[in-house]
Design a protein around this motif. Sequence first.
Motif, PDB file in Angstrom:
ATOM      1  N   THR A   8      50.751  40.167  37.550  1.00 18.45           N
ATOM      2  CA  THR A   8      50.296  39.819  38.665  1.00 18.45           C
ATOM      3  C   THR A   8      51.034  40.774  39.527  1.00 18.45           C
ATOM      4  OG1 THR A   8      51.738  37.978  39.230  1.00 18.45           O
ATOM      5  CG2 THR A   8      49.411  37.689  38.200  1.00 18.45           C
TER       6      THR A   8
ATOM      7  N   GLY B  12      46.563  41.586  43.263  1.00 16.41           N
ATOM      8  CA  GLY B  12      45.733  42.475  42.014  1.00 16.41           C
ATOM      9  C   GLY B  12      46.376  41.743  40.583  1.00 16.41           C
TER      10      GLY B  12
ATOM     11  N   ILE C  72      42.560  45.069  38.323  1.00 10.05           N
ATOM     12  CA  ILE C  72      41.466  44.411  39.285  1.00 10.05           C
ATOM     13  C   ILE C  72      42.048  44.339  40.751  1.00 10.05           C
ATOM     14  CG2 ILE C  72      39.800  42.563  39.645  1.00 10.05           C
ATOM     15  CD1 ILE C  72      40.130  41.606  36.724  1.00 10.05           C
TER      16      ILE C  72
ATOM     17  N   LEU D  82      42.332  42.859  44.388  1.00  8.81           N
ATOM     18  CA  LEU D  82      41.613  41.769  44.817  1.00  8.81           C
ATOM     19  C   LEU D  82      42.102  41.707  46.312  1.00  8.81           C
ATOM     20  CD1 LEU D  82      42.477  39.416  41.881  1.00  8.81           C
ATOM     21  CD2 LEU D  82      40.247  40.354  42.662  1.00  8.81           C
ATOM     22  N   ARG D  83      43.142  42.161  46.986  1.00 10.59           N
ATOM     23  CA  ARG D  83      43.135  41.791  48.235  1.00 10.59           C
ATOM     24  C   ARG D  83      43.890  43.148  48.973  1.00 10.59           C
ATOM     25  NH1 ARG D  83      47.190  37.902  48.741  1.00 10.59           N
ATOM     26  NH2 ARG D  83      47.125  38.240  50.966  1.00 10.59           N
TER      27      ARG D  83
ATOM     28  N   GLN E 183      36.177  45.724  46.871  1.00 11.90           N
ATOM     29  CA  GLN E 183      36.639  45.167  45.721  1.00 11.90           C
ATOM     30  C   GLN E 183      36.047  43.667  45.565  1.00 11.90           C
ATOM     31  OE1 GLN E 183      41.471  44.844  46.655  1.00 11.90           O
ATOM     32  NE2 GLN E 183      40.362  45.606  48.616  1.00 11.90           N
TER      33      GLN E 183
ATOM     34  N   LEU F 201      38.050  37.593  45.354  1.00 16.52           N
ATOM     35  CA  LEU F 201      39.144  37.010  44.771  1.00 16.52           C
ATOM     36  C   LEU F 201      38.955  35.969  44.063  1.00 16.52           C
ATOM     37  CD1 LEU F 201      42.931  36.990  45.681  1.00 16.52           C
ATOM     38  CD2 LEU F 201      41.654  34.817  45.296  1.00 16.52           C
ATOM     39  N   ASP F 202      38.366  34.841  44.941  1.00 18.73           N
ATOM     40  CA  ASP F 202      37.935  33.388  44.405  1.00 18.73           C
ATOM     41  C   ASP F 202      36.822  33.633  43.060  1.00 18.73           C
ATOM     42  OD1 ASP F 202      39.352  32.318  46.318  1.00 18.73           O
ATOM     43  OD2 ASP F 202      37.875  31.843  47.590  1.00 18.73           O
TER      44      ASP F 202
ATOM     45  N   VAL G 135      36.571  36.292  41.071  1.00 20.63           N
ATOM     46  CA  VAL G 135      37.151  36.715  40.094  1.00 20.63           C
ATOM     47  C   VAL G 135      37.957  35.896  39.056  1.00 20.63           C
ATOM     48  CG1 VAL G 135      38.907  38.535  39.284  1.00 20.63           C
ATOM     49  CG2 VAL G 135      37.221  39.278  40.654  1.00 20.63           C
TER      50      VAL G 135
END
Length: 928
Positions: free
Chosen positions: A358, A372, A385, A387-388, A397, A400-401, A403
Amino acid sequence: MTQDKTLVLVDGSSYLYRAFHAMPDLRAVPGDPSSSPTGAIRGMVNMLQALKKEVAADYAVCVFDASGPTFRDAIYPEYKAQRPAMPEALRAQIEPIHEVVRLLGWTVLAIPGVEADDVIGTLACMAARQGVQVVISSGDKDLSQLVNERITIIDTMNGKKRDVAGVTAEFGVPPERMIDFQALVGDAVDNVPGVPKVGPKTAAKWLGEYGSLDALMARAGEIKGVAGENLRATLDWLPTGRQLVTIKTDCDLSGHVAGLPALDSIAVGAQQTGALASFYEKYGFKGLARALQEARPAPTPAVAMPGESGDLFADHSASPVAEAAQQRSVVYDTILNWADFDQWLARLLKADLVALDTETDSLDAMRAQIVGISFSVQPGEAAYIPLRHEGPDTPAQLPLDEVLARLKPWLEDARHAKLGQHIKYDRHVLANHGIEVRGYRHDTMLQSYVLEVHKPHNLASLAERHTGRKGLNYEDLCGKGAHQIPFAQVPVDKAAAYSCEDSDQTLEVHQALWPLLQANERLRAIYELEMASSETLFRMERNGVLIDAALLAQQSHELGQRILQLETEAYEIAGQPFNLSSPKQLGEIFFDKLGMPVVKKTATGARSTDEEVLEKLAEDYPLPAKLLEHRSLTKLKGTYTDKLGALALPRTGRVHTHYAQAVAVTGRLSSNEPNLQNIPVRTPEGRRIREAFVAPPGRVIASADYSQIELRIMAHISGDQSLLHAFQHGLDVHRATAAEVFGVPVDQVSNEQRRYAKVINFGLIYGMSSFGLAKNLGLDNQAAKNYIQRYFERYPGVQQYMEETKARAKSLGYVETVFGRRLVLPEINSPNGPRRAAAERAAINAPMQGTAADLIKRAMVAVQARLDAEKPEILMVMQVHDELVFELPESEVDWLRREVPRTMAGVAALKVPLLAEVGVGRNWEEAH
């Protein structure tokens, strides 16, 4: 003229001695003390490689002293007479060091009859006259006399730089006066006398006033006091002393360096890669050999963005990230659409083992949020990935939630095997998003910790050591210091390269380390214990412990008042205000004003006022006692009462310490933010800190603590019959020891005799000498020796264990715990006496500390399993030394008092019974 060029001159003799003493006793065949010593060789390579990175050189020479006399010996036969002979272990490494330095591309010089300093001085001045910038790498202050606008000295060991301003600031005289300065001060290392009792300050003062040594000598009659008398008594010697300390800058080097004064023959040479690889293999430098092989040019990795086939960076030569990535060909995907996501999720579901990593916005595991996430299913292939990530050029992107919702079933399914580097951190991060990861099978950090406890366990070190790969650097992406940006602001392509590489390297390191653990049943069992402990520690950290912030604030206020009172009392005793933290002011008040005796001096000759000195003086003087109390309370206030409340997580009101598994070489846990291991519980003020660790209403705190665990382990390991008898029959072991040592019946042992016996029992476990015992008990050295002799006469098994353990450690290079944890002792055969003695003490103690660490981890895992199965409402909230701390409903106290000690006692079958004792209270202190 040779303008804008740089010559680097390495003081090779200084380097090799520093390398020899700085490095452990490495051998060509690890663990075989009969094989060739290699520590100085490896240290030399490290230092030269670091220097090469720091200074770009056009010309480079590494200069060594040759054996045999020089002109200085003819002038003064006592020159360097007191120097000890070169250690044989270093002498054996001189020729290989010369060889590897040449292979690295340096010219090597060792000229008979000419000291290295004189060769350096000659080459430096020759190059400077041609307009070349000269950098001398050495820690030798004598070379400071060479410094000018074109000649600079650097010391890569401590970062010190001596240019004209640096020399003047350090010594109080400019470089052109350093010869005069050295003649006055003398050189203890080379056995060159100066003026007796004249140190650097006096020498600098005289030269500042009189301008030169000649002028000072001419007016020596004006100097008053003892210093003047000593100067006048030394006048006949000073010209000789000056000649000895003067570095020659006109040596004839023509027979040793072709083509001088032109410098072409000492230009930096190419590294001889093939021969260097063979050298590294010969001397057991496998990591260096792999890195050399991997450093050869390779295709640039394709880090694919959807819809793109181009490279990661347009200008590969300009980017440090690209340079690191060029080490091997890899394929890293960046997932920005659901089609790519579904394709990779399918791969995750089919894979036998997945490495995951992470990327977050914080190092605080309980607060960190995902930026990510990356995965690798086979070496060289990974996906990221984002995400933010944020910024003007950031691509769209995936949410997040959503994914995480799609990944959650796979993450929480224990059937899908997962791998990580420091998995406890990633578990917390995902738990912060409502995901309880299951199926973690491996942690490369813990694999390294079990296999090679004495080496670094971070991923960059592991990858370089076991795969020969150098990874991307976090600071290359984010910067450092005040200019460091959050990871969310790193461009997605760079973040993808970085995170994919972490997952990829983790998988590759696992493939290197896991077979080694599989091949050793005992080490594999220790690794499995560490993995189980990681799970339990994650639970414990997640639970946290409730803090009474109001009580801490009250304690902080009271400590502050007492600290102010102590300052006032100290001022009254001293007769003046002063800075209680200033060694200089303390020295003036203690020794000049109050006439206290000087206990010891610092390395620079100053009168010491350290804690040991204060404790000694406090026996007879009130002011040092006040200062000791002041220091103790100030540390307590600053470290605990002021900070603990702020460390509590706002949403829980609890502190969630981080337990570090891979730090202590003995296997012990350490903790930080806050550090629970170092709360000073021997003082009333320290014990009050534990009062702030509380239970919520209706619940209580319980503490379960192993009793005398290390002494019990000593009895088991040594097999000493008297110790075994004491523990097997439930005797007070300290009273039993006192009876043996003092030759009295057990029921007639006095409290003072028991106290002595307790110090002896625990002291010998930690390798305490008779000197240490005498100091601890306030005895003379002979009495302490007698006590130790009597102890060994009564407990011969203990002495036999100690001798056999030291011998085994010297043979193997390590010792083991009862359960097989390997505790490596790199210095056990060191030529350095103090280091070797420290390693011998560690060899005796480490099996006991390590076995105690294994036992508390076994207990932790076993107790947590019982709580999960029978009493989930009881929380394990802390582990400190040999103690487990719980928070539980009042109604469960009887169960815990009965079952937890039973479980803790049953985690191992030793020759003596294990005993755990339980205390209960409203707070942690009451539970003791």
